[in-house]
Scaffold this active site. Structure first.
Site, mmCIF file in Angstrom:
data_model
loop_
_atom_site.group_PDB
_atom_site.id
_atom_site.type_symbol
_atom_site.label_atom_id
_atom_site.label_comp_id
_atom_site.label_asym_id
_atom_site.label_seq_id
_atom_site.Cartn_x
_atom_site.Cartn_y
_atom_site.Cartn_z
ATOM 1 N N CYS A 1 -1.921 8.948 2.704
ATOM 2 C CA CYS A 1 -1.694 8.489 1.330
ATOM 3 C C CYS A 1 -2.857 8.849 0.411
ATOM 4 C CB CYS A 1 -1.445 6.986 1.304
ATOM 5 S SG CYS A 1 -2.771 6.003 2.055
ATOM 6 N N GLU B 1 0.884 -1.163 0.000
ATOM 7 C CA GLU B 1 0.000 0.000 0.000
ATOM 8 C C GLU B 1 0.921 1.212 0.000
ATOM 9 O OE1 GLU B 1 -1.675 3.069 0.484
ATOM 10 O OE2 GLU B 1 -1.868 2.618 2.613
#
Length: 486
Positions: A287, A253
């Site tokens: 993110c 990720e």
């Protein structure tokens, strides 16, 4: 009793079920808002990893053999403990990470939900009965992968650690957890103590803060079968390459530069209302943060004016002592990177509509208008409180520009025509889409991950977690041994 009372955690790592000195020595835990030392943290090295992985492999066998109800009970208890120790955990999250209290509370809420969702996994079906051409019973069964390495980042250390730790444990694995050294108390020590208090057997979860050498040792250790990494795209590439050489699964990720499309039929005031969460929550250190705004020409000027006014009035300061919207960024290196991207983009023609200034580690929420498509804030992940806005003359242009990015994590589209928004989203490759919402969202039962430079693999939700942390075995059984022509 407080979570960190009754255990000598200062300067320690959790290895082999004991809080012990790491071979990497100790370092100061520093509060970014003040520079004050909050404590000391132990640091592991590669030799610690080898010992921890070997003992975790042994502990995993006994853990996986327990009745599924026992594993479920540990996860449920862990979920309860996040609420029971909320005040203590919130204080550490605010002071060590720089999170504002509502963000710290959200992290604890998600952590509890991750544990509760994971508690349901041990009781789920673990296989399928398959049709067979032969007179036999044919099955596919899901088995624990074994030892899972979880490498988590500094920005939201509770959520981005527990997201993998909880389901991996629930499905019968042991876990080696490497939190970012800058937030190892919140992202490591507290999590390890939660599971100790919940009744997890010793050795099943081991917590080893450290640097690059510790991460590499986890990836290459023969006992580790699955790696779950959350962090930058650059580091993720290295981990993916190393895992591939060692024939291991890696769930990556990685970074993002998420787009928010604001179409010409959008309500400007409501669209601006999304931006605080989209670009400034947690100082932009998420993110999924919106890194590119594509705004229809007809509403562009109004949108920029309102966004700049909003940014200019958001309070910035120490979240432990003031009621603020933004706290400090994590360290000077991050601050200097953010400021460098902002100033170089202004040099290339972007207009500074708000912000662009800092005091120590407190970076003002920043709005950049008329952003050139080649400027650093448009092409790179800023990971700071910066909202770059680009004018588009048509929907087709917005879709094309949004789709051209190497990243593909999250996407938001604001429009009164929901079906139109969904149709446009089909043309932009991302792992997550939100219609009439901004790009920063998280729920424990939803699969999470991106495409392209934002990584691959999914964590979250029962199906994705089972796929991530188990191996599939084909099993057949006959009443009598088979016979063959030779």
């Amino acid at each position: 009793m407080a979570l960190l009372d009754g255990v000598t955690w200062q300067g320690k790592v959790l290895k082999d079920g004991e809080w012990t000195d790491g071979r990497g020595g100790t370092y100061a835990v520093v509060e970014p808002a003040t520079g004050h030392e909050l404590g000391t943290m132990g640091q592991a090295d590669a030799e610690d990893v080898a010992e921890a992985a070997a003992s975790a492999a042994q502990a995993q066998k006994e853990w996986a053999a327990l009745p599924h109800t026992v594993r479920a009970a540990v996860l449920r208890r862990a979920g309860d403990l996040w609420a029971e120790h909320a005040d203590e955990i919130r204080d550490w999250n605010v002071r060590e990470v720089g999170a504002i209290p509502p963000m710290a509370d959200f992290a604890m809420h998600v952590a509890a939900e991750e544990c509760y969702q994971a508690a349901a996994l041990p009781g789920q079906p673990i296989g399928q009965v398959l049709p067979s051409e032969q007179p036999r019973l044919s099955m596919a069964r899901q088995l624990p992968a074994g030892v899972v390495a979880v490498i988590s980042p500094f920005n939201v250390p509770i959520i981005l650690g527990i997201r993998s730790v909880a389901p991996a444990l629930a499905l019968g694995n042991a876990v080696l957890l490497k939190p970012d050294p800058r937030t190892a108390v919140t992202g490591g020590t507290i999590m390890a103590r939660i599971f100790e208090e919940a009744g997890l057997p010793p050795g099943v979860l081991q917590m080893l803060p450290g640097g690059k050498d510790v991460g590499e040792a986890m990836v290459t250790d023969p006992h580790v079968r699955v790696i779950s990494f959350t962090g930058s795209t650059a580091v993720g590439r290295s981990i993916g390459e190393l895992a591939g050489r060692h024939l291991k699964r890696a769930h990556l990720e990685l970074g993002g530069n998420s787009a928010l499309l604001i179409l010409d039929d959008a309500d400007v005031e409501k669209a601006v209302g999304l931006t605080g969460w989209a670009s400034f929550l947690n100082q932009g250190q998420i993110c999924m943060t919106t890194g590119r705004y594509f705004v229809a020409d007809a509403i562009y000027d109004d949108f920029v004016d309102q966004l700049a006014a909003k940014a200019s009035h958001l309070p910035v300061g120490d979240p432990a002592t003031e009621q603020v919207a933004l706290g400090p960024v994590i360290d000077e290196r991050s601050r200097d990177k953010i400021h460098g991207l902002v100033t170089s983009s202004v040099d290339q023609g972007a207009r500074l509509a708000a912000g662009g200034e800092y005091d120590r580690l407190f970076y003002r929420p920043t709005v950049l208008a008329d952003v050139p498509l080649t400027s650093p804030v448009f092409t790179k992940e800023v990971f700071g409180p910066v909202a770059p806005v680009t004018r588009v003359s048509s929907v087709d242009e917005a879709v094309r520009l949004a789709a051209e990015s190497d990243y593909g994590l999250s996407l938001g589209i604001v429009t009164r025509d929901v079906m139109r928004g969904l149709a446009l989203a089909e043309q932009i490759p991302t792992g997550i889409v939100h219609i009439n919402d901004q790009t920063v969202n998280d729920e424990a039962n939803a699969p999470f991950g991106g495409v392209g430079a934002s990584g691959f693999g999914r964590i979250g939700g029962a199906a994705a977690n089972v796929e991530a942390f188990t191996e599939t075995r084909w099993i057949t059984m006959r009443g009598e041994p088979a016979s063959y022509p030779f």
